[in-house]
Design a protein around this motif. Structure first.
Motif, short mmCIF file in Angstrom:
data_model
loop_
_atom_site.label_atom_id
_atom_site.label_comp_id
_atom_site.label_asym_id
_atom_site.label_seq_id
_atom_site.Cartn_x
_atom_site.Cartn_y
_atom_site.Cartn_z
N HIS A 83 0.81 -1.22 0.00
CA HIS A 83 0.00 0.00 0.00
C HIS A 83 0.85 1.27 0.00
CE1 HIS A 83 0.71 0.67 4.28
NE2 HIS A 83 0.12 1.84 4.12
N SER A 84 2.14 1.16 0.33
CA SER A 84 3.00 2.34 0.34
C SER A 84 4.43 1.93 0.04
CB SER A 84 2.94 3.03 1.70
OG SER A 84 3.57 2.23 2.68
N GLN A 85 5.26 2.92 -0.26
CA GLN A 85 6.66 2.65 -0.57
C GLN A 85 7.41 2.18 0.67
OE1 GLN A 85 8.33 5.87 -2.73
NE2 GLN A 85 9.87 4.61 -3.68
N SER A 86 7.04 2.69 1.84
CA SER A 86 7.72 2.25 3.06
C SER A 86 7.45 0.77 3.34
CB SER A 86 7.32 3.11 4.25
OG SER A 86 5.94 3.01 4.49
N CYS A 87 6.24 0.29 3.08
CA CYS A 87 5.94 -1.14 3.24
C CYS A 87 6.74 -1.97 2.23
CB CYS A 87 4.45 -1.40 3.08
SG CYS A 87 3.51 -1.14 4.59
N PHE A 88 6.87 -1.46 1.02
CA PHE A 88 7.64 -2.14 -0.01
C PHE A 88 9.09 -2.31 0.44
CE2 PHE A 88 10.44 -1.44 -3.76
CZ PHE A 88 10.14 -2.58 -4.48
N TYR A 89 9.72 -1.21 0.93
CA TYR A 89 11.11 -1.28 1.39
C TYR A 89 11.25 -2.19 2.61
CZ TYR A 89 12.23 2.55 -1.76
OH TYR A 89 12.42 3.34 -2.86
N GLN A 90 10.31 -2.11 3.55
CA GLN A 90 10.36 -2.94 4.76
C GLN A 90 10.27 -4.42 4.41
OE1 GLN A 90 10.62 -1.51 7.92
NE2 GLN A 90 11.09 -3.59 8.55
N TRP A 91 9.37 -4.77 3.49
CA TRP A 91 9.22 -6.16 3.09
C TRP A 91 10.50 -6.69 2.45
CZ3 TRP A 91 9.52 -9.15 -1.26
CH2 TRP A 91 8.96 -10.43 -1.17
N HIS A 92 11.10 -5.88 1.56
CA HIS A 92 12.34 -6.31 0.90
C HIS A 92 13.49 -6.44 1.90
CE1 HIS A 92 11.64 -6.67 -3.40
NE2 HIS A 92 10.62 -5.89 -3.18
N GLU A 93 13.52 -5.57 2.88
CA GLU A 93 14.55 -5.66 3.92
C GLU A 93 14.38 -6.96 4.71
OE1 GLU A 93 15.44 -2.83 7.52
OE2 GLU A 93 15.47 -1.71 5.63
N ASN A 94 13.14 -7.30 5.04
CA ASN A 94 12.85 -8.50 5.83
C ASN A 94 13.11 -9.78 5.04
OD1 ASN A 94 12.07 -6.85 7.91
ND2 ASN A 94 9.89 -7.06 7.52
N HIS A 95 13.00 -9.73 3.71
CA HIS A 95 13.13 -10.93 2.88
C HIS A 95 14.38 -10.91 2.01
CE1 HIS A 95 8.89 -10.89 3.99
NE2 HIS A 95 8.92 -12.19 3.83
N ARG A 96 15.35 -10.07 2.35
CA ARG A 96 16.54 -9.90 1.51
C ARG A 96 17.30 -11.21 1.29
NH1 ARG A 96 20.41 -5.30 0.77
NH2 ARG A 96 22.27 -6.30 -0.05
N ASN A 97 17.55 -11.96 2.35
CA ASN A 97 18.31 -13.21 2.22
C ASN A 97 17.57 -14.21 1.33
OD1 ASN A 97 20.27 -12.18 3.87
ND2 ASN A 97 19.44 -13.12 5.73
N GLU A 98 16.27 -14.28 1.49
CA GLU A 98 15.45 -15.19 0.68
C GLU A 98 15.50 -14.80 -0.80
OE1 GLU A 98 10.78 -16.36 0.80
OE2 GLU A 98 11.69 -15.63 2.65
#
Length: 113
Positions: A83-98
């Motif tokens: 829903h927002s760019q901050s959620c997009f960045y947060q999700w990618h940060e949380n799933h970076r290794n994957e």
């Protein structure tokens, strides 16, 4: 159960905004524009290469050596995942290794060093 999609990070509902739902949504049409040096080139493009399903066709000329054409073509629309760019960045940060592991498994990883 609601048909409204939700953000992959925070779970907020993705409401329609500007023709799409959520960040990075794919709209139902794609914009194209092409420039030419002569009006004849533009006419040849219209006759030979302009897609049959093109709509909202706009022909323009800024000066004697610039002739352009812009148009839209339909495409399958898709909802965004966030829903927002901050959620997009947060999700990618949380799933970076994957994400990195998946890219390496596909053989497309390029070492930044």
């Amino acid at each position: 159960m609601s048909d409204i999609p939700v953000c992959q990070q925070c779970g907020k509902k993705l409401y329609k905004n500007y023709g799409g739902r959520g960040l990075l949504a794919t709209p139902d049409s794609k914009y194209h524009h092409t420039s030419f040096y002569t009006e004849e080139e533009r006419s040849n493009f219209e006759r030979d290469e302009l897609p049959e399903n093109a709509f909202e066709i706009d022909r323009f000329s800024w000066n004697e050596n610039h002739f352009g054409i812009s148009y839209h073509t339909p495409q399958q629309s898709r909802d965004g995942l966030f829903h927002s760019q901050s959620c997009f960045y947060q999700w990618h940060e949380n799933h970076r290794n994957e994400i990195e592991r998946l890219i390496k498994d596909m053989g497309e990883w390029k070492n930044p060093n």
